[in-house]
Design a protein around this motif. Structure first.
Motif, short mmCIF file in Angstrom:
data_model
loop_
_atom_site.label_atom_id
_atom_site.label_comp_id
_atom_site.label_asym_id
_atom_site.label_seq_id
_atom_site.Cartn_x
_atom_site.Cartn_y
_atom_site.Cartn_z
N LYS A 1 -1.52 6.05 -7.31
CA LYS A 1 -0.81 7.30 -7.21
C LYS A 1 -0.97 7.89 -8.60
O LYS A 1 -0.15 8.68 -9.17
CB LYS A 1 0.74 6.94 -7.11
CG LYS A 1 0.88 6.35 -5.84
CD LYS A 1 2.80 6.32 -5.74
CE LYS A 1 3.03 5.74 -4.44
NZ LYS A 1 4.49 5.19 -4.47
N LEU A 2 -1.76 7.53 -9.54
CA LEU A 2 -1.80 8.10 -11.09
C LEU A 2 -2.26 9.69 -11.12
O LEU A 2 -1.60 10.20 -11.54
CB LEU A 2 -3.28 7.28 -11.66
CG LEU A 2 -3.60 7.85 -12.98
CD1 LEU A 2 -2.38 7.46 -14.03
CD2 LEU A 2 -4.80 7.25 -13.44
N VAL B 1 -8.44 2.64 -11.71
CA VAL B 1 -8.64 4.07 -12.11
C VAL B 1 -10.12 4.69 -12.31
O VAL B 1 -11.08 3.87 -12.64
CB VAL B 1 -7.76 4.19 -13.40
CG1 VAL B 1 -6.02 3.93 -12.90
CG2 VAL B 1 -8.35 3.42 -14.40
N LYS B 2 -10.05 5.86 -12.17
CA LYS B 2 -11.78 6.41 -12.28
C LYS B 2 -11.64 7.38 -13.74
O LYS B 2 -10.71 8.11 -13.96
CB LYS B 2 -11.81 7.41 -10.92
CG LYS B 2 -11.89 6.65 -9.63
CD LYS B 2 -12.36 7.56 -8.60
CE LYS B 2 -12.09 6.66 -7.31
NZ LYS B 2 -12.34 7.82 -5.98
N ASP B 3 -12.74 7.04 -14.26
CA ASP B 3 -13.03 7.69 -15.33
C ASP B 3 -12.60 9.38 -15.19
O ASP B 3 -12.22 9.93 -16.06
CB ASP B 3 -14.32 7.46 -16.15
CG ASP B 3 -14.33 6.03 -16.62
OD1 ASP B 3 -13.19 5.52 -16.83
OD2 ASP B 3 -15.27 5.77 -17.48
N ASP C 1 0.83 -1.35 -0.08
CA ASP C 1 0.12 0.12 0.05
C ASP C 1 0.87 1.26 -0.05
O ASP C 1 2.04 1.28 0.43
CB ASP C 1 -0.82 0.08 1.45
CG ASP C 1 -1.85 -1.20 1.17
OD1 ASP C 1 -2.37 -1.47 0.07
OD2 ASP C 1 -2.49 -1.66 2.04
N LYS C 2 0.31 2.30 -0.43
CA LYS C 2 0.97 3.73 -0.65
C LYS C 2 0.98 4.17 0.63
O LYS C 2 -0.19 4.57 1.35
CB LYS C 2 0.15 4.59 -1.76
CG LYS C 2 0.78 6.07 -1.66
CD LYS C 2 -0.22 6.81 -2.48
CE LYS C 2 -1.37 7.02 -1.80
NZ LYS C 2 -2.22 8.12 -2.88
N ALA D 1 8.61 10.17 -4.56
CA ALA D 1 8.44 8.80 -4.19
C ALA D 1 7.17 8.48 -5.27
O ALA D 1 6.25 7.51 -4.54
CB ALA D 1 8.40 8.47 -2.83
N LEU D 2 7.11 8.87 -6.34
CA LEU D 2 6.00 8.54 -6.82
C LEU D 2 6.15 7.23 -7.96
O LEU D 2 5.03 6.96 -8.68
CB LEU D 2 5.51 9.47 -7.84
CG LEU D 2 4.80 11.06 -6.75
CD1 LEU D 2 4.55 11.97 -7.82
CD2 LEU D 2 3.67 10.17 -6.17
N ALA D 3 7.31 6.77 -8.06
CA ALA D 3 7.46 5.81 -9.03
C ALA D 3 8.91 5.27 -8.99
O ALA D 3 9.81 5.92 -8.32
CB ALA D 3 7.49 6.33 -10.53
#
Length: 979
Positions: free
Chosen positions: A858-859, A957-959, A513-514, A827-829
Motif C-alpha cells: 500500500k506504499l 518495494v520498488k525503486d 493480504d490487502k 483503510a490504508l493504515a
C-alpha cells in the motif's frame, strides 16, 4: 483503540497488589449508605474507593480526589480474547473497534436509508464467511465493497471522537486483553453529564457500520504484530504454557483465517452475551462527589438488563514435568524468555508471586539486578509476574552478551531461581521490598489516573480489594524459609517453558493480504441531532490556572548554585535533580560515564552494597546525559533526604575505576550497538536525524569503534569526579522548603568557589529541505514505515496558538483530518498522524512530520494520500469548531503541578519566554478562523519539499516507486549509526 500490550497488563495487574498502606492497618469490608445508595468500602483504604452494585448488576467503583479538575474513567467488560468463540478468534478485539462507530442515533445522517444497506452488508458477510471457492469469494467481496460504499454515504465517521474531543477529553481509546475489554476516557470534571449521555447511547445499540474499512485497520494491526519479534515470543510462550487454556489457544488479535472470514452475526451475539450489566463495571477516579456521581451513573445505565453470561470453562493444565524448549526466529536481537506457571489472580500464591518478582528484579537490589545486571554477566535480564485470572506466570528474560549462547543465558537465569530455593539472598531483602512498596503506594495514590487503573484491573481479574490492601502486612510476616518453600513448590529446574528467540528469516509468516477497498465517504460536515444535543448540554465552566514562575517556584542558593523548589504538601516524597545545561554535544563520553557509574563502588563500599543501601532507604538515583541536558536525579522519602543525597555524593565523588567492569561494559556497549542495528524503530530514528541534520547528525554523534576500544576507566571516572565542579542548578520537589533544601545540601553538596564552564558544545544545524528526497533503509518486515520530515522556519512564539489549533484539527487524533482520511476513509493504515512541531530552543527550526505505518503493497497509495493532505487542507467547519473547543477545554482542565512546574519554567527559558505559553494559546485560539489555519497550511506545507524516511524490506518495494517521490538514497547501517 489498540491491542493492549501484554507487558502493560503485567504492570497494572501487579500494581493492584501493591495498593496497600504505609503502616499496618485493620482492613475490613464495611457497608455504607448515602444519598439512597448502599455501597461497600474497606476501612483505612487510601483510595477511599466505594463499591456499588446497581439493581441490574452493574458494578460501579468510585475513588474521589480533587487534586485536578479531571476524571479518569474506565468502562470495563469481563470479556476478552479468552472468551472469543473458537471459530472466531479476535472477535472481542474487533468488536472493541466497532464500539466507536455509533448507533442509530449518532454516526448516521439518515438511519432509515443506511439500515437496509447495512443489513445487506451483514448478509453478504455471512455468505462470504461460508463460501470456500476463492473466485466466488472475490466476487462477494466486490459486492461488499460496493454496498459498504453506498452505506458510507449515510455514515458520519468519527462522530464519537468528535463528541469526546469537543468535551476536552484526553486519551480516548480502548484495549482488549485476555479477559478484559476496556473503554478509556480522561474527561474534564465538568463534562460528566455529557460523557454519561454519550456512553449510555454508545452501549445501548451499537451499529456495525464502516465495518470493512475498520477490519482492514485490524489487518494492519495484525501485520504489525508479525513484524514484532517480542509479540511472537509472548505468543509462543503462552501457547506452550497453556495448551488447554485459551490463554495459549487464542491470541487477542486472532488468527488470520478468522480475520479473513468475519461474521457480523457472531459479533452481535458476542455483544449480546457479554456486554450485560452484571458482567461490566464503571470505574472512575477524580474530582467528583461520589453521592452525586452514583446517581448520575445509575440514571445513565439503568436501562441495561441483567442476563446470564455464558459459562466460561477454565482449561485445566497438567503439571510440567520436564523443560519445554521452543524457538522463534526474526530480525531482532537474540534472547531467552522463560515462564513458570502459577495459580490465578485471586489466590494468595498469586500475591506472593509479586514478591518473588521483586526479589528477582526491582531495579536495584534484586538477585538478577545484582548478580546478572550489575556484574554484566548478561546484556540485560529481568523477571516479572504476569498475573491473570485463570493462571499466573513468572516471566524471566535475558539477552546474551557477545559470544554467549542462549543455553548459557538460560542457565544463568535458572541459577538465580535456585538461590531463592536455597535461601541465598540477603536477610533484609524482604523488609527492603516492603519499604519500597510503601513508597510505591504513595506514588500511585498521587494521580487519579493510576488509582482508576488499579481498581479497574482488580475488577476485571476478580481481585479482592481488601486482600490487595493487606499485601504489605502479609509479606512483612514472611520468613526466609517461607520464600524457600514457596520457590521449591513452584520454581524447579524442570517445570518451565523457554522460548529461544534466534536471528533468522521467519518463513512461517503469512501476512494478511490487502483487499480491494474503494475509499468511503466520511461526511465531515454532517452532524447527527444527537451530537447537537450533546453540544447544547450545559456545563460548569472550569477556569484555567496559569503558572506564575515568580510565585510558584521558591528560590535559594547553595553557594553559587541556584536552588529551584516546589513544595510538596501532599505526602512525604521528594525528588531532587542536579541539572546541567550541557550534555553529549559537549562531551561524547558523558553518557558513557553516566552509565558506567552504576557498576562502580568506592574504597569502602562495593557497587552491590551501594545499590542495597539505596534500596533499604527506599531511594534511588539515575544519571542521564542527553544531547544538550544532563540530569542527576534522586528520589525517595523525605525522612531519608539527607542520607540519600549523602550516599550519592559519596559515590560520585569517590567512585573508583574498575577495569574489569569497564571491559564488560565495553563488550555490552558493542553488543548494544550491534543490537540497535537490528531494531527497525532505532533505524528509523537514525533516518529522521539524517533527514534533519544531514550525514553528520546527533544520532551518529558517537564514539567510533577505535575510540571505544581506546576508552580508559580513568577517563570516565575523572568525568564523574569532576561533574559537580561544572555549572549546574539544583531542582527540588518535596516537603522541604527551598531554604531547607539549601541548608541540607550546603553540608553535603560541596561546591567549589568557582564553577567551570562545560567544553564548548558541538553544533548541529538543521539543513534546508531543498528538494524531495527518499532515505531508505532495508529491514526484513511485512509492513513499511514512512516518515515525512521537513525543516521549516525558525521558532516564532506568536505562531503557537495557530500551530496548536492546526495540529488539533489536522493530524493530532482519531477525529483529525489525517486519521479520518487515511484510516477511516481509505483503510490504508492502522497508525497515521501529522503535526507541526516547534523546537525546544528558540535558536532552532520548526519541523513538519507526518507518518504512515502500512502494508508494503500500500506504499504508493499511502504516500499519495498523505501528500494530497499536505497539499490541500480539507475544510470542515464542524470539525474545526470541535478542535477549537476541545483545545480550550483541555487547557482549562490541565494542571501543571509538582516538579512539572520547574520543568515548564526551564522549557520557557530555552524559548526566551518568562510566562506560561499555554495562556496565549487559550486566549488567542477563539480568534483564529479556518482561513487562518488554511493560510498557515499553504505557507508551511503546500508545495513544499519533504524528506521521506522509509524503513521496509527491499524485496517488497520498488525503486521506481520511490524515485517518484524524490531523489533516492539507500543508506547503509554504518552511514546511519556512525559505526
Amino acid at each position: 483503540m489498540n491491542l493492549f500490550k501484554k507487558i502493560t497488563i503485567v504492570t497494572s495487574v501487579a500494581a493492584a497488589s501493591f495498593c496497600g498502606y504505609a503502616q499496618a492497618q485493620d482492613f475490613q469490608w464495611k457497608e455504607g449508605k448515602s444519598n439512597g445508595y448502599t455501597y461497600k468500602y474497606v476501612t483505612n483504604d487510601p483510595t477511599s474507593a466505594r463499591y456499588y452494585k446497581l439493581k441490574n448488576g452493574l458494578t460501579v467503583i468510585l475513588s474521589a480526589t480533587n487534586k485536578e479538575p479531571r476524571i479518569q474513567t474506565y468502562i470495563a467488560t469481563k470479556a476478552g480474547s479468552k472468551t472469543d468463540p473458537a471459530s472466531h478468534t479476535g472477535l472481542a478485539h474487533y468488536l472493541e473497534h466497532m464500539l466507536f462507530k455509533g448507533t442509530d442515533k449518532f454516526g448516521s445522517k439518515d438511519w432509515a436509508k443506511e439500515k437496509p444497506l447495512l443489513d445487506k452488508v451483514d448478509a453478504l458477510y455471512e455468505k462470504y464467511n461460508q463460501t470456500k471457492d476463492e473466485t466466488k469469494r472475490k466476487e462477494i467481496y466486490k459486492e461488499i465493497d460496493k454496498v459498504s460504499g453506498e452505506a458510507a454515504n449515510y455514515a458520519i465517521a468519527n462522530e464519537y471522537d468528535k463528541m469526546m474531543s469537543g468535551m476536552g477529553a484526553d486519551g480516548t481509546n480502548a484495549f482488549t486483553s485476555f479477559e478484559q475489554t476496556v473503554y478509556v476516557e480522561d474527561i474534564p470534571a465538568n463534562a460528566v453529564d455529557k460523557f454519561l449521555a454519550v456512553q449510555f447511547e454508545r452501549f445501548r445499540a451499537p451499529v456495525l457500520r464502516l465495518f470493512h474499512t475498520e477490519l482492514e485497520a485490524v489487518y494492519e494491526e495484525k501485520n504489525r504484530t508479525l513484524d514484532d519479534d517480542t509479540d511472537k515470543v509472548y505468543d509462543k510462550i503462552f501457547e506452550t504454557l497453556f495448551p488447554n487454556n485459551n490463554y495459549g489457544k487464542q491470541t487477542t488479535i486472532g488468527k488470520i483465517e478468522h480475520l479473513k472470514n468475519p461474521s457480523l452475526k457472531a459479533i452481535r451475539e458476542y455483544y449480546d452475551n457479554y456486554y450485560v450489566p452484571n458482567n461490566m463495571g464503571v470505574i472512575m477516579s477524580g474530582d467528583f462527589n461520589p453521592d452525586e456521581m452514583i446517581a448520575k451513573i445509575d440514571k445513565a445505565f439503568s436501562y441495561m438488563k441483567s442476563k446470564a453470561v455464558p459459562e466460561y470453562v477454565v482449561g485445566q493444565e497438567k503439571p510440567i514435568s520436564s523443560p519445554v524448549i521452543k524457538e522463534v526466529v526474526g530480525p531482532n536481537p537474540e534472547s531467552v524468555m522463560m515462564g513458570f506457571r502459577f495459580p490465578g489472580a485471586t489466590t494468595k500464591d498469586a500475591r506472593l508471586l509479586n514478591l518473588i518478582g521483586n526479589m528477582l528484579t526491582n531495579g536495584q537490589a534484586g538477585l538478577i539486578d545484582l548478580d546478572l545486571v550489575k556484574k554484566q554477566k548478561l546484556f540485560n535480564a529481568y523477571a516479572f509476574p504476569y498475573v491473570l485470572k485463570d493462571y499466573s506466570v513468572l516471566i524471566l528474560q535475558g539477552r546474551p552478551t557477545e559470544g554467549q549462547s542462549l543455553d548459557e543465558v538460560k542457565t544463568l537465569l535458572l541459577q538465580e531461581i535456585e538461590k531463592l530455593r536455597k535461601g541465598e539472598f540477603s536477610d533484609d531483602l524482604i523488609q527492603s521490598i516492603v519499604n519500597n512498596e510503601k513508597k510505591s503506594i504513595i506514588q500511585k495514590d498521587e494521580k487519579y489516573s493510576s488509582r482508576a487503573s488499579i481498581l479497574m484491573d482488580e475488577f476485571t481479574s476478580d481481585i479482592d480489594h481488601k486482600a490487595s490492601l493487606e499485601y504489605l502486612e502479609e509479606i512483612s510476616k514472611l520468613t526466609k524459609k517461607d520464600i524457600m518453600d514457596f520457590a521449591s513448590k513452584y520454581l524447579q529446574n524442570n517445570n518451565y517453558v523457554a522460548v529461544y528467540k534466534k536471528k533468522g528469516e521467519d518463513k512461517s509468516i503469512v501476512k494478511v493480504d490487502k483487499p480491494t477497498i474503494t475509499p468511503v465517504s466520511v461526511n465531515r460536515e454532517d452532524n447527527s441531532p444527537f451530537l447537537k444535543k450533546i453540544q447544547e448540554m450545559p456545563e460548569n465552566t472550569i477556569s484555567p490556572v496559569w503558572l506564575n514562575f515568580d510565585k510558584d517556584i521558591e528560590k535559594s542558593k547553595v553557594k553559587s548554585v541556584d536552588v529551584l523548589s516546589v513544595k510538596n504538601t501532599d505526602n512525604e516524597l521528594f525528588r531532587l535533580y542536579y541539572y546541567f545545561d550541557s550534555g553529549k554535544w559537549n562531551n561524547k563520553m558523558l553518557p558513557l560515564a553516566a552509565e558506567y557509574l552504576q557498576y562502580l563502588g568506592t574504597k569502602d563500599k562495593s557497587s552491590e552494597a551501594i545499590s542495597k543501601e539505596f534500596y533499604k532507604l527506599a531511594s534511588s538515583f539515575n544519571v542521564s546525559a542527553g544531547n544538550e541536558d544532563t540530569y542527576v536525579s534522586l528520589e525517595g522519602l523525605n525522612d531519608n533526604f539527607d542520607k540519600t543525597a549523602d550516599l550519592f555524593e559519596d559515590l560520585i565523588k569517590n567512585c573508583q575505576a574498575d577495569e574489569a567492569a569497564l571491559t564488560a561494559y565495553k563488550a555490552r556497549l558493542k553488543k548494544a550497538r550491534a543490537n540497535a542495528k537490528q531494531n527497525k524503530g532505532t533505524i528509523m530514528s537514525g533516518l529522521r536525524s539524517y533527514a534533519q541534520y544531514g550525514s553528520q547528525n546527533p544520532f551518529n554523534n558517537v564514539l567510533t569503534d577505535a575510540e571505544l576500544d581506546a576508552l580508559k576507566a580513568e577517563d570516565l571516572v575523572n568525568i564523574l569526579h569532576d561533574l559537580f565542579n561544572y555549572k549546574h542548578k539544583i531542582l527540588h520537589y518535596g516537603p522541604k522548603s527551598a531554604h531547607g533544601v539549601a541548608s541540607s545540601l550546603t553540608l553535603i553538596h560541596k561546591v567549589p568557589a568557582t564553577l567551570k564552564e562545560m567544553p564548548k558544545s558541538k553544533t548541529f544545524a538543521q539543513i534546508p529541505t531543498d528538494k524531495n528526497k527518499v532515505l531508505f533503509a532495508n529491514y526484513d518486515m511485512v509492513q513499511a514505515e514512512i516518515f515525512w520530515v521537513r525543516n521549516a522556519d525558525n521558532y516564532n512564539p506568536e505562531l503557537s496558538p495557530t500551530i496548536s489549533l492546526f495540529n488539533n484539527y489536522f493530524g493530532g487524533g482519531m477525529g483529525s483530518i489525517v486519521f479520518q482520511t487515511i484510516r477511516e476513509s481509505k483503510a490504508l493504515a492502522y497508525s497515521t498522524y501529522s503535526y507541526f512541531g516547534q523546537p525546544n530552543k528558540k535558536e532552532n527550526k520548526n519541523m513538519i512530520t507526518a507518518y504512515v505505518g502500512t502494508q508494503a503493497d500500500k506504499l504508493n497509495e499511502s504516500t499519495t494520500a498523505m501528500n494530497e493532505l499536505l497539499t490541500t487542507l480539507p475544510k470542515s467547519e464542524q470539525l474545526f469548531e470541535t478542535a477549537k473547543s476541545g483545545l480550550r477545554k483541555t487547557i482549562a482542565a490541565e494542571r501543571i503541578t509538582q516538579d512539572g512546574i520547574i520543568f515548564s519554567y526551564l522549557s520557557a527559558q530555552k524559548l526566551g519566554l518568562d510566562y506560561d505559553r499555554r495562556k496565549s494559546v487559550y486566549d488567542q485560539s477563539p480568534k483564529i478562523s479556518f482561513a487562518d489555519i488554511n493560510t498557515f497550511h499553504d505557507n508551511e506545507m503546500k508545495g513544499k519539499n519533504y524528506t521521506y524516511c522509509l524503513v521496509a524490506s527491499q524485496d517488497k518495494v520498488k525503486d521506481e516507486d520511490l524515485l517518484k517521490l524524490g531523489e533516492l538514497k539507500k543508506l547503509s547501517l554504518t552511514e546511519i549509526f556512525g559505526y
